[in-house]
Design a protein around this motif. Sequence first.
Motif, PDB file in Angstrom:
ATOM      1  N   HIS A   1      15.182 -38.652  -6.560  1.00 39.96           N
ATOM      2  CA  HIS A   1      16.144 -38.108  -5.615  1.00 39.96           C
ATOM      3  C   HIS A   1      17.000 -39.241  -5.052  1.00 39.96           C
ATOM      4  O   HIS A   1      16.549 -40.376  -4.926  1.00 39.96           O
ATOM      5  CB  HIS A   1      15.426 -37.417  -4.450  1.00 39.96           C
ATOM      6  CG  HIS A   1      14.642 -36.208  -4.861  1.00 39.96           C
ATOM      7  ND1 HIS A   1      15.073 -34.923  -4.638  1.00 39.96           N
ATOM      8  CD2 HIS A   1      13.453 -36.093  -5.513  1.00 39.96           C
ATOM      9  CE1 HIS A   1      14.173 -34.075  -5.110  1.00 39.96           C
ATOM     10  NE2 HIS A   1      13.182 -34.765  -5.641  1.00 39.96           N
ATOM     11  N   GLY A   2      18.250 -38.909  -4.713  1.00 38.43           N
ATOM     12  CA  GLY A   2      19.114 -39.876  -4.056  1.00 38.43           C
ATOM     13  C   GLY A   2      20.324 -40.242  -4.894  1.00 38.43           C
ATOM     14  O   GLY A   2      20.641 -39.593  -5.890  1.00 38.43           O
ATOM     15  N   SER A   3      20.993 -41.303  -4.500  1.00 40.62           N
ATOM     16  CA  SER A   3      22.201 -41.757  -5.175  1.00 40.62           C
ATOM     17  C   SER A   3      21.869 -42.304  -6.562  1.00 40.62           C
ATOM     18  O   SER A   3      21.004 -43.169  -6.703  1.00 40.62           O
ATOM     19  CB  SER A   3      22.883 -42.846  -4.343  1.00 40.62           C
ATOM     20  OG  SER A   3      23.818 -43.576  -5.112  1.00 40.62           O
ATOM     21  N   LEU A   4      22.567 -41.814  -7.579  1.00 42.25           N
ATOM     22  CA  LEU A   4      22.335 -42.296  -8.939  1.00 42.25           C
ATOM     23  C   LEU A   4      22.655 -43.781  -9.043  1.00 42.25           C
ATOM     24  O   LEU A   4      21.891 -44.552  -9.632  1.00 42.25           O
ATOM     25  CB  LEU A   4      23.188 -41.512  -9.935  1.00 42.25           C
ATOM     26  CG  LEU A   4      23.111 -41.983 -11.389  1.00 42.25           C
ATOM     27  CD1 LEU A   4      21.691 -41.864 -11.925  1.00 42.25           C
ATOM     28  CD2 LEU A   4      24.087 -41.204 -12.262  1.00 42.25           C
ATOM     29  N   GLN A   5      23.777 -44.190  -8.480  1.00 38.42           N
ATOM     30  CA  GLN A   5      24.164 -45.597  -8.554  1.00 38.42           C
ATOM     31  C   GLN A   5      23.109 -46.493  -7.913  1.00 38.42           C
ATOM     32  O   GLN A   5      22.719 -47.523  -8.480  1.00 38.42           O
ATOM     33  CB  GLN A   5      25.510 -45.815  -7.863  1.00 38.42           C
ATOM     34  CG  GLN A   5      25.987 -47.271  -7.909  1.00 38.42           C
ATOM     35  CD  GLN A   5      27.329 -47.458  -7.236  1.00 38.42           C
ATOM     36  OE1 GLN A   5      28.126 -46.541  -7.143  1.00 38.42           O
ATOM     37  NE2 GLN A   5      27.580 -48.667  -6.752  1.00 38.42           N
ATOM     38  N   GLU A   6      22.615 -46.105  -6.734  1.00 35.91           N
ATOM     39  CA  GLU A   6      21.598 -46.909  -6.063  1.00 35.91           C
ATOM     40  C   GLU A   6      20.310 -46.948  -6.873  1.00 35.91           C
ATOM     41  O   GLU A   6      19.650 -47.991  -6.970  1.00 35.91           O
ATOM     42  CB  GLU A   6      21.332 -46.358  -4.664  1.00 35.91           C
ATOM     43  CG  GLU A   6      22.500 -46.548  -3.701  1.00 35.91           C
ATOM     44  CD  GLU A   6      22.234 -45.932  -2.339  1.00 35.91           C
ATOM     45  OE1 GLU A   6      21.129 -45.385  -2.137  1.00 35.91           O
ATOM     46  OE2 GLU A   6      23.133 -46.002  -1.474  1.00 35.91           O
ATOM     47  N   SER A   7      19.943 -45.822  -7.473  1.00 36.11           N
ATOM     48  CA  SER A   7      18.734 -45.775  -8.299  1.00 36.11           C
ATOM     49  C   SER A   7      18.844 -46.732  -9.480  1.00 36.11           C
ATOM     50  O   SER A   7      17.893 -47.470  -9.790  1.00 36.11           O
ATOM     51  CB  SER A   7      18.501 -44.350  -8.817  1.00 36.11           C
ATOM     52  OG  SER A   7      18.270 -43.446  -7.761  1.00 36.11           O
ATOM     53  N   LEU A   8      20.003 -46.735 -10.126  1.00 32.30           N
ATOM     54  CA  LEU A   8      20.183 -47.577 -11.301  1.00 32.30           C
ATOM     55  C   LEU A   8      20.236 -49.055 -10.932  1.00 32.30           C
ATOM     56  O   LEU A   8      19.718 -49.903 -11.671  1.00 32.30           O
ATOM     57  CB  LEU A   8      21.451 -47.165 -12.052  1.00 32.30           C
ATOM     58  CG  LEU A   8      21.419 -45.771 -12.673  1.00 32.30           C
ATOM     59  CD1 LEU A   8      22.762 -45.417 -13.292  1.00 32.30           C
ATOM     60  CD2 LEU A   8      20.309 -45.662 -13.717  1.00 32.30           C
ATOM     61  N   VAL A   9      20.855 -49.376  -9.812  1.00 36.27           N
ATOM     62  CA  VAL A   9      20.901 -50.774  -9.368  1.00 36.27           C
ATOM     63  C   VAL A   9      19.485 -51.283  -9.083  1.00 36.27           C
ATOM     64  O   VAL A   9      19.137 -52.420  -9.408  1.00 36.27           O
ATOM     65  CB  VAL A   9      21.798 -50.928  -8.127  1.00 36.27           C
ATOM     66  CG1 VAL A   9      21.639 -52.315  -7.509  1.00 36.27           C
ATOM     67  CG2 VAL A   9      23.259 -50.690  -8.509  1.00 36.27           C
TER      68      VAL A   9
ATOM     69  N   LEU B   1      26.636 -52.177 -12.635  1.00 37.07           N
ATOM     70  CA  LEU B   1      25.571 -52.772 -13.435  1.00 37.07           C
ATOM     71  C   LEU B   1      26.081 -53.921 -14.302  1.00 37.07           C
ATOM     72  O   LEU B   1      27.218 -53.914 -14.753  1.00 37.07           O
ATOM     73  CB  LEU B   1      24.942 -51.716 -14.346  1.00 37.07           C
ATOM     74  CG  LEU B   1      24.193 -50.560 -13.687  1.00 37.07           C
ATOM     75  CD1 LEU B   1      23.544 -49.696 -14.752  1.00 37.07           C
ATOM     76  CD2 LEU B   1      23.155 -51.054 -12.698  1.00 37.07           C
ATOM     77  N   HIS B   2      25.200 -54.887 -14.515  1.00 43.47           N
ATOM     78  CA  HIS B   2      25.509 -55.975 -15.432  1.00 43.47           C
ATOM     79  C   HIS B   2      24.586 -55.896 -16.643  1.00 43.47           C
ATOM     80  O   HIS B   2      24.069 -56.902 -17.125  1.00 43.47           O
ATOM     81  CB  HIS B   2      25.372 -57.325 -14.717  1.00 43.47           C
ATOM     82  CG  HIS B   2      26.464 -57.550 -13.710  1.00 43.47           C
ATOM     83  ND1 HIS B   2      26.409 -57.004 -12.449  1.00 43.47           N
ATOM     84  CD2 HIS B   2      27.644 -58.214 -13.793  1.00 43.47           C
ATOM     85  CE1 HIS B   2      27.511 -57.346 -11.782  1.00 43.47           C
ATOM     86  NE2 HIS B   2      28.266 -58.072 -12.584  1.00 43.47           N
ATOM     87  N   LYS B   3      24.365 -54.672 -17.100  1.00 43.36           N
ATOM     88  CA  LYS B   3      23.601 -54.409 -18.307  1.00 43.36           C
ATOM     89  C   LYS B   3      24.462 -53.536 -19.218  1.00 43.36           C
ATOM     90  O   LYS B   3      25.351 -52.819 -18.753  1.00 43.36           O
ATOM     91  CB  LYS B   3      22.299 -53.677 -17.957  1.00 43.36           C
ATOM     92  CG  LYS B   3      21.290 -54.545 -17.197  1.00 43.36           C
ATOM     93  CD  LYS B   3      20.823 -55.733 -18.027  1.00 43.36           C
ATOM     94  CE  LYS B   3      19.818 -56.601 -17.292  1.00 43.36           C
ATOM     95  NZ  LYS B   3      18.491 -55.993 -17.201  1.00 43.36           N
ATOM     96  N   PRO B   4      24.208 -53.569 -20.524  1.00 44.92           N
ATOM     97  CA  PRO B   4      25.002 -52.742 -21.447  1.00 44.92           C
ATOM     98  C   PRO B   4      24.882 -51.259 -21.112  1.00 44.92           C
ATOM     99  O   PRO B   4      23.802 -50.766 -20.796  1.00 44.92           O
ATOM    100  CB  PRO B   4      24.373 -53.053 -22.814  1.00 44.92           C
ATOM    101  CG  PRO B   4      23.697 -54.374 -22.644  1.00 44.92           C
ATOM    102  CD  PRO B   4      23.213 -54.406 -21.235  1.00 44.92           C
TER     103      PRO B   4
END
Length: 283
Positions: A107-115, A149-152
Amino acid sequence: MNNNYVLACIDGASLTTAVCDYAAWMSQRAGAPLKLLHNIEHRPQAAVADLSGSIGLGSQEELLEELTRVEQQRNRLLMQKGKLMLEAATQRVEQAGVTNVEAWQQHGSLQESLVELETDIRVLVMGVRGEEHREGQLGAHLETVIRALHKPVLVVNAAFAVPKKIMLAYDGQDASRKALDMVASSPVFKDIPCHLVYVGDESKASSVLNEAAAVLQAAGVSHELVNLPKGKSDEQLCHYQAENDIDLTVMGAYSHHPLRDMLLGSLTAKMLHKTKRPLLLLR
């Protein structure tokens, strides 16, 4: 948690199947575990107006309680929907041959989860648009995630097809050098012919392409050098891609010149809108 996994974001959109297929392919080629993520974002609800003066004391409290019950029910349904999608996605990637797969709901912000997960991500796989977007639209989170993100990031925009030829759009800048290094070093691209493409004046193309070709040559990557004439890079690249039946394009994402992007438009954004084949982007 496994380090260096392929992470696939699924949301039930029309491209979810293709996302699963490309993630499975990437996982097997890289020899990396696969993680499936379904993210539930909580949308802010409109504030309830103070209606007690017009419909009676206590009515607002009853309304708030009812809205709370509705929201709780909505969340339960979203969680159940997500679990069903994850089960179906897990079954699909396992049928494709992936043996190390994990399904996860958050749950929550997708961007924050991925970071938060960035350190352990090897490659992120996303659809170019979500379930709420029409054909031709970009997903609401796509560009912010790519920039954060700094990943591919592998952006999927079509049904899966095993990549038999790739195009590396190269201009000698930092982001494209990262893309070059990935193509040269990753087992994902072993034995896949690479079209090394530069858009611009022939006088500069020779030195830029030869420099990159030396890296691919040392890595044993089959390649051919292509200099497209100076013009609109997105149109040139998309045309070449279509004419030569390129299955996957690898390129650097976004420049370090936000003013230039604002005035002229980002090549990355234009490619995301125009290309008909998946894009692997690196920052």
